[in-house]
Design a protein around this motif. Sequence first.
Motif, mmCIF file in Angstrom:
data_model
loop_
_atom_site.group_PDB
_atom_site.id
_atom_site.type_symbol
_atom_site.label_atom_id
_atom_site.label_comp_id
_atom_site.label_asym_id
_atom_site.label_seq_id
_atom_site.Cartn_x
_atom_site.Cartn_y
_atom_site.Cartn_z
ATOM 1 N N ALA A 139 0.840 -1.204 0.000
ATOM 2 C CA ALA A 139 0.000 0.000 0.000
ATOM 3 C C ALA A 139 0.869 1.245 0.000
ATOM 4 O O ALA A 139 0.588 2.216 -0.724
ATOM 5 C CB ALA A 139 -0.930 -0.001 1.216
ATOM 6 N N SER A 140 1.935 1.223 0.762
ATOM 7 C CA SER A 140 2.854 2.358 0.820
ATOM 8 C C SER A 140 3.509 2.609 -0.541
ATOM 9 O O SER A 140 3.652 3.752 -0.971
ATOM 10 C CB SER A 140 3.925 2.097 1.881
ATOM 11 N N ARG A 190 2.263 2.081 -3.350
ATOM 12 C CA ARG A 190 1.236 2.652 -4.226
ATOM 13 C C ARG A 190 0.741 4.011 -3.735
ATOM 14 O O ARG A 190 -0.081 4.645 -4.375
ATOM 15 C CB ARG A 190 0.037 1.709 -4.336
ATOM 16 N N ARG A 192 -1.109 4.494 -1.048
ATOM 17 C CA ARG A 192 -2.496 4.285 -0.638
ATOM 18 C C ARG A 192 -2.548 3.915 0.832
ATOM 19 O O ARG A 192 -1.573 3.452 1.401
ATOM 20 C CB ARG A 192 -3.114 3.116 -1.437
ATOM 21 N N SER A 193 -3.706 4.080 1.421
ATOM 22 C CA SER A 193 -3.902 3.603 2.790
ATOM 23 C C SER A 193 -4.126 2.089 2.737
ATOM 24 O O SER A 193 -4.456 1.528 1.687
ATOM 25 C CB SER A 193 -5.120 4.276 3.425
ATOM 26 N N ARG A 194 -3.968 1.445 3.884
ATOM 27 C CA ARG A 194 -4.216 0.006 3.961
ATOM 28 C C ARG A 194 -5.652 -0.304 3.539
ATOM 29 O O ARG A 194 -5.902 -1.226 2.757
ATOM 30 C CB ARG A 194 -3.982 -0.497 5.382
ATOM 31 N N ASP A 201 -7.766 1.444 1.584
ATOM 32 C CA ASP A 201 -7.959 1.620 0.139
ATOM 33 C C ASP A 201 -7.317 0.488 -0.650
ATOM 34 O O ASP A 201 -7.886 -0.020 -1.616
ATOM 35 C CB ASP A 201 -7.378 2.956 -0.332
ATOM 36 N N PHE A 202 -6.107 0.104 -0.242
ATOM 37 C CA PHE A 202 -5.394 -0.951 -0.955
ATOM 38 C C PHE A 202 -6.142 -2.277 -0.881
ATOM 39 O O PHE A 202 -6.355 -2.949 -1.901
ATOM 40 C CB PHE A 202 -3.981 -1.109 -0.372
ATOM 41 N N ASP A 224 -9.527 -2.105 -2.876
ATOM 42 C CA ASP A 224 -9.331 -2.216 -4.329
ATOM 43 C C ASP A 224 -8.938 -3.633 -4.734
ATOM 44 O O ASP A 224 -9.428 -4.160 -5.737
ATOM 45 C CB ASP A 224 -8.279 -1.217 -4.808
#
Length: 100
Positions: A28-29, A31, A33-35, A37-38, A41
């Motif tokens: 996630a990091s 990308r 993104r937050s955990r 959101d990751f 998705d």
Amino acid sequence: MPRAVKRKEYPLSMRLPEADIALIDRAASLRGRSRTDFVRDAAVRAAETVLMEAAPIRMSASGFKSFMAALSAPATPVPEMVDTLSRIAPWERKTSKSGN
């Protein structure tokens, strides 16, 4: 009297081993993104894939006949692909740095 608001989000709780959380957090990091959101998705993409694999494809008899004819027809070369595939890959080229 206040109106009831239709809920748009639903909580999802999971218990995961620390190693899984570390892996997810690292990805996630990368990308940005937050955990949450990751994971959301990734789960939605996986669900869509499963549903698309299970979805029947419907077509008329004449449409199926045309589809099969297109699959059975000889392939037509794409000049750009022929050019690309006929090139020597950089790692297959001989180098002359060592005098060989």
